[in-house]
Structures are given as C-alpha cells and as structure tokens.
Scaffold this active site. Structure first.
Site, PDB file in Angstrom:
ATOM      1  N   CYS A  57      -4.420 -17.712  13.906  1.00 41.12           N
ATOM      2  CA  CYS A  57      -3.491 -17.263  15.354  1.00 41.12           C
ATOM      3  C   CYS A  57      -3.831 -18.486  16.133  1.00 41.12           C
ATOM      4  CB  CYS A  57      -4.173 -16.017  15.600  1.00 41.12           C
ATOM      5  SG  CYS A  57      -3.966 -14.881  14.615  1.00 41.12           S
ATOM      6  N   CYS A  87      -9.793 -13.497  18.376  1.00 40.25           N
ATOM      7  CA  CYS A  87     -10.365 -12.236  18.407  1.00 40.25           C
ATOM      8  C   CYS A  87     -11.078 -11.631  17.618  1.00 40.25           C
ATOM      9  CB  CYS A  87      -8.812 -10.548  18.470  1.00 40.25           C
ATOM     10  SG  CYS A  87      -7.372 -11.129  19.336  1.00 40.25           S
ATOM     11  N   ASP A 107     -12.035  -1.115  12.789  1.00 37.70           N
ATOM     12  CA  ASP A 107     -11.879  -1.070  11.482  1.00 37.70           C
ATOM     13  C   ASP A 107     -13.553  -1.699  11.599  1.00 37.70           C
ATOM     14  OD1 ASP A 107      -9.480  -0.353  10.547  1.00 37.70           O
ATOM     15  OD2 ASP A 107      -9.353  -2.005  10.864  1.00 37.70           O
ATOM     16  N   LYS A 152      -3.591   4.196   6.998  1.00 36.09           N
ATOM     17  CA  LYS A 152      -3.657   4.961   8.081  1.00 36.09           C
ATOM     18  C   LYS A 152      -3.799   6.770   8.718  1.00 36.09           C
ATOM     19  CE  LYS A 152      -1.902   0.354  10.286  1.00 36.09           C
ATOM     20  NZ  LYS A 152      -0.985  -0.196   9.185  1.00 36.09           N
ATOM     21  N   CYS A 204     -11.319  -8.947  15.072  1.00 34.04           N
ATOM     22  CA  CYS A 204     -10.700  -8.952  14.081  1.00 34.04           C
ATOM     23  C   CYS A 204     -11.143  -8.590  13.218  1.00 34.04           C
ATOM     24  CB  CYS A 204     -10.690 -10.647  13.731  1.00 34.04           C
ATOM     25  SG  CYS A 204      -8.903 -11.252  12.793  1.00 34.04           S
ATOM     26  N   ARG A 250       6.576   0.343   2.313  1.00 34.56           N
ATOM     27  CA  ARG A 250       6.216  -1.467   2.859  1.00 34.56           C
ATOM     28  C   ARG A 250       5.728  -2.038   2.434  1.00 34.56           C
ATOM     29  NH1 ARG A 250       5.404   4.091   4.460  1.00 34.56           N
ATOM     30  NH2 ARG A 250       3.679   3.946   5.842  1.00 34.56           N
ATOM     31  N   ASP A 277      -8.107   3.327  10.118  1.00 36.88           N
ATOM     32  CA  ASP A 277      -7.644   3.361   8.383  1.00 36.88           C
ATOM     33  C   ASP A 277      -8.304   3.551   8.135  1.00 36.88           C
ATOM     34  OD1 ASP A 277      -6.021   1.945   7.184  1.00 36.88           O
ATOM     35  OD2 ASP A 277      -5.177  -0.189   8.120  1.00 36.88           O
ATOM     36  N   ARG A 281       0.670  -1.040   0.051  1.00 38.38           N
ATOM     37  CA  ARG A 281      -0.148  -0.264  -0.104  1.00 38.38           C
ATOM     38  C   ARG A 281       0.954   1.213  -0.016  1.00 38.38           C
ATOM     39  NH1 ARG A 281      -4.102  -0.291   3.558  1.00 38.38           N
ATOM     40  NH2 ARG A 281      -5.130  -1.305   1.865  1.00 38.38           N
ATOM     41  N   TYR A 282       1.587   1.353   0.945  1.00 41.57           N
ATOM     42  CA  TYR A 282       2.546   2.146   0.483  1.00 41.57           C
ATOM     43  C   TYR A 282       4.429   2.021   0.105  1.00 41.57           C
ATOM     44  CZ  TYR A 282       0.360   3.203   4.872  1.00 41.57           C
ATOM     45  OH  TYR A 282      -1.158   3.062   5.876  1.00 41.57           O
ATOM     46  N   ARG A 307      -8.863  -9.333   9.859  1.00 34.52           N
ATOM     47  CA  ARG A 307      -8.881  -9.474   9.061  1.00 34.52           C
ATOM     48  C   ARG A 307      -9.344 -11.562   8.969  1.00 34.52           C
ATOM     49  NH1 ARG A 307      -2.721  -8.682   9.263  1.00 34.52           N
ATOM     50  NH2 ARG A 307      -3.383  -7.129   8.690  1.00 34.52           N
TER      51      ARG A 307
HETATM   52  C1  PLP Z   1      -0.582  -0.826   8.826  1.00 38.46           C
HETATM   53  C2  PLP Z   1      -0.080  -1.280   7.869  1.00 38.46           C
HETATM   54  C3  PLP Z   1       1.834  -0.542   7.275  1.00 38.46           C
HETATM   55  C4  PLP Z   1       2.690  -0.362   8.596  1.00 38.46           C
HETATM   56  O1  PLP Z   1       2.212   1.429   8.410  1.00 38.46           O
HETATM   57  P1  PLP Z   1       3.147   1.808   9.630  1.00 38.46           P
HETATM   58  O2  PLP Z   1       2.488   3.019   9.801  1.00 38.46           O
HETATM   59  O3  PLP Z   1       4.782   2.061   8.691  1.00 38.46           O
HETATM   60  O4  PLP Z   1       3.706   1.248  10.541  1.00 38.46           O
HETATM   61  C5  PLP Z   1       2.193  -1.191   6.154  1.00 38.46           C
HETATM   62  N1  PLP Z   1       1.348  -2.555   5.002  1.00 38.46           N
HETATM   63  C6  PLP Z   1       0.072  -1.743   5.645  1.00 38.46           C
HETATM   64  C7  PLP Z   1      -0.615  -2.243   3.767  1.00 38.46           C
HETATM   65  C8  PLP Z   1      -0.702  -1.443   6.412  1.00 38.46           C
HETATM   66  O5  PLP Z   1      -1.635  -1.843   6.912  1.00 38.46           O
END
Ligand code: PLP
Length: 392
Positions: free
Chosen positions: A152, A156, A318, A362, A159, A143, A355, A139-140, A161
């Site tokens: 798990c 929870c 969520d 987020k 959850c 990362r 989110d 997404r980002y 997911r």
């Molecule tokens: C939360 C999340 C991350 C990590 O986000 P940070 O703000 O860097 O902790 C990375 N990818 C996805 C899809 C996420 O939901």
C-alpha cells in the site's frame, strides 16, 4: 465520554477534528517540511517520486511531527509486516503538534499496537481458510476477492490484513491460478481486486490482471478496492483513467475515514474518476477517537457526496491483533446510523457492518425500526421515535 453513544451534536463548521480551543498546526505547504523543501512541484506530483520518498523511519518522521514517546516506541517496534509508510502527501496533512490528529493516528504506530487483547486474531475474518488458490478469497456464492499485491502507499495502523500487507520488496503475484479458478467457476459474476492496494501496481501490471478477468465471459463487472486515491492522489493520472475506462464497468471502492482526507487534491482525483464514468463508493472503518462521533461521520459522508462518492459501508474495526485501541463498542456505530438515518440524505447513510469473526461475512447491524409484528400488523418507529402501524 469518547464512547458515550448519547453524545450527539457538536456543530462546528470547519476543521471538525479540532478540540475547539486549540489552534491546529499544519504545514501550509509541503515546502515548509524540511525533508521536502527542495522538491519541485513536478516531482511532488509524480506518484513514483511520492512512493520512493515515503517516510519509513523515526528520524524522517521527527522532521515532520513532534513525536511522542508512545509514537517513538511504536515506530521502533513496527518492523517487517506493516512497517511505517507515510507518503509525503499524507505527511502534509498531519498535525505537527497534536498526537490525537486523526490523520496522524492512522499512519503513526503507537506502543499500544503491541498490546494484544485476548480475543484478537491474526486473520479475524478467516480469509486464509476461504482461499481456494493463492491470492483469492471466495466466501460468497457469486463474487470473489482478489489480493493483487501486498503493498500500500500508506500502512493504516488499523489494517485488517496486516498478516500479509507491508512487504517492502514488490514482487508481482502469480495470479494465473486465481484467474483459472474464476474461469472454471461460472457462478462468479463480480470480482473485487484489492490487496494491499492494486493501484500500487504499474499501469501495465494492473492492466494485465484486469484484462485477464474481463476476458472471462461470466464475469459481469469488476471492482477495484483502493485507498491510494486518498493517501496518494497523485496516482490518479490521465493515463490510468484512460486505461481503466477500456474495461468498464469498473466500480471503485475507496476507503475514507475522516472529512479532512477530502482535500483539494483528492477532490481533483475524484473528479477525474467520476467524469470518466466510474461509480465510486467508500468504505469507512469506525475508529476510536478518529471518527466515532456522529457529527464527524455525517460531515465525512456529506463531503463524500459532494465529490460524487456514495458511502457504502461503515465497518466495525476487526479484532485483528494490536488494534484494541482503535475499537469502539458496537453501540457507537449503531448510534451513528441512528443519528444519520432520516436526518440527512439517504445517500449519505452507509450500512454499518460487523465482519463476523471466524469468516461469516459482513453482517449489517443498525438501529431497530421494527418494534413488533403480529398477524400482519407491523409496529414500526420512525427516525424520531414516533410509532406507526402498517397492516399487511
Ligand atoms: C467484503 C467482501 C466481498 C464483497 O462484499 P460486498 O458486500 O458485495 O461488497 C467479497 N468477498 C469477501 C471475502 C469480502 O470480504
């Protein structure tokens, strides 16, 4: 009352979940639970034993707690994905009589899980849409999130997911496509291994994944997102910690929701991680009736700092199908931050985030301290509401 952001303080030294007048009813020791009375301490400490003997049925749960009709219906209807799973360890933390017990409410389904609110979704954060190859969410820019397993230790009830989590049979994922994707994408410098819960994998299975990813030169560090140290602290063994240490730096992201989760046994597990040099963070989900009071959140964050865990995020719960009974108004979360920032250690104050439904990522939401800005004059307020001017 429950969601009134104006309800502030309720100082109470211990047992913060207690309705003040009621005596709590916890087993003193696991041997008091009939299911586990013949278990040796050695078995109890064996995480495989804990997984094998986790509670899945109404009959088993009825031997631990006095089930309410809402719980019985919830258990009966939650089959397949996100079935009931409660580790014996977690079972010892549940109040046997109080259905409002925060530990119990996170683990025992209620009939309300089957009331679907109109805006609720199967995949609220649109992770599937942002999944270029199976098991990976990108997404980002720099990362990715790797979903290493569907299992798990404890499921929870809130959850997010739940569309993928809760497979009974453990089948190792084929993560070769995910690894290839990370290899060919040079912008990825941070890989978050989550799931499900990666610590449900055997040490050698987990090591294979970690090794493959650490071998990619542009990946600067890994994170492991896990709730197992909270629901199954027996999993944190010397062997695991020694293995993980070889692949440092690894940041460990935990999921703590209530101060009562920080038991003596969990303190020991956190000590092992911290002594081995893993930076520890915690993500908390804001949950109606569980941790939606500033005094409970503050206590949680203080207890986390004492075990060297830095509070990282508080998540607005969520809008995933069947979780309306866990959600609070966003104002409740903002008020919690308002009641912490300035009043306690900055390290104790996490970032409250929503989110974004639909996959926006987020988004931090919090109290507004910048009141106005005009030609380099900033009008600010401090945590007590006093007004200050900063001239650029
Ligand atoms: C939360 C999340 C991350 C990590 O986000 P940070 O703000 O860097 O902790 C990375 N990818 C996805 C899809 C996420 O939901």
């Amino acid at each position: 009352m429950a969601n009134n952001p104006q309800v502030l303080e309720k100082p109470q030294a211990e047992n913060v979940s207690a309705a003040p007048a009621r005596r709590k009813t916890f087993p003193v020791d696991y041997s008091e639970i009939s299911l586990f009375k013949d278990i040796s301490p050695l078995e109890w400490e064996d995480w495989h034993w804990q997984v094998k003997n986790s509670i899945h049925t109404k009959e088993q749960l009825a031997q631990v707690i006095q089930l309410t009709p809402q719980e019985e219906e919830g258990i009966r209807r939650s089959r397949g994905r996100l079935a009931v799973s409660v580790t014996p360890y977690w079972a010892t933390l549940m109040d046997t009589e109080d259905p409002q017990c925060p530990i119990r409410r996170q683990a025992v389904p209620l009939a309300e899980e089957f009331n679907i609110a109109p805006h609720e979704m199967v995949d609220p954060c649109a992770e599937d849409r942002d999944s270029p190859v199976p098991g990976l969410v990108h997404r980002y820019p720099d990362r990715v999130l790797l979903l290493a397993t569907e299992q798990c230790a404890m499921y929870c009830r809130h959850c997010t997911r739940r569309r993928i989590v809760g497979e009974k049979e453990h089948k190792p994922f084929d993560l070769s496509k995910a690894v290839d994707y990370i290899k060919s994408n040079h912008k990825i410098r941070d890989v978050l291994i989550s799931g499900g819960d990666p610590l449900m994998l055997e040490d050698d299975e987990l090591e294979k994944i970690i090794q493959a990813i650490r071998g990619i030169s542009h990946v600067e560090f890994l994170r492991i997102g896990s709730r197992v140290p909270v629901t199954l602290p027996q999993r944190i063994t010397e062997k695991l910690v020694t293995m993980l240490k070889k692949y440092s730096p690894i940041w460990i992201s935990l999921h703590f929701n209530h101060p009562r989760e920080i038991t003596k046994r969990v303190r020991q597990a956190m000590g092992m991680f911290a002594d081995s040099g893993f930076p520890l963070g915690s993500q908390t989900v804001l949950l109606n009736g569980i941790n939606d009071k500033p005094y409970i959140m503050r206590k949680l964050m203080h207890e986390l700092l004492k075990v060297r865990v830095r509070p990282y995020y508080i998540y607005q719960c969520d809008p995933v199908k069947g979780t309306a009974h866990f959600r609070t108004p966003v104002a409740v979360g903002i008020n919690i931050i308002e009641k912490m920032r300035g009043y306690t250690s900055g390290y104790a104050v996490p970032t409250y985030v929503v989110d974004a439904p639909g996959g926006g990522g987020k988004i931090p939401v919090g109290p507004n301290y910048l009141l106005s800005q005009d030609k380099g004059r900033y009008t600010l307020r401090n945590y007590k509401g006093k007004i200050y001017t900063y001239i650029e």
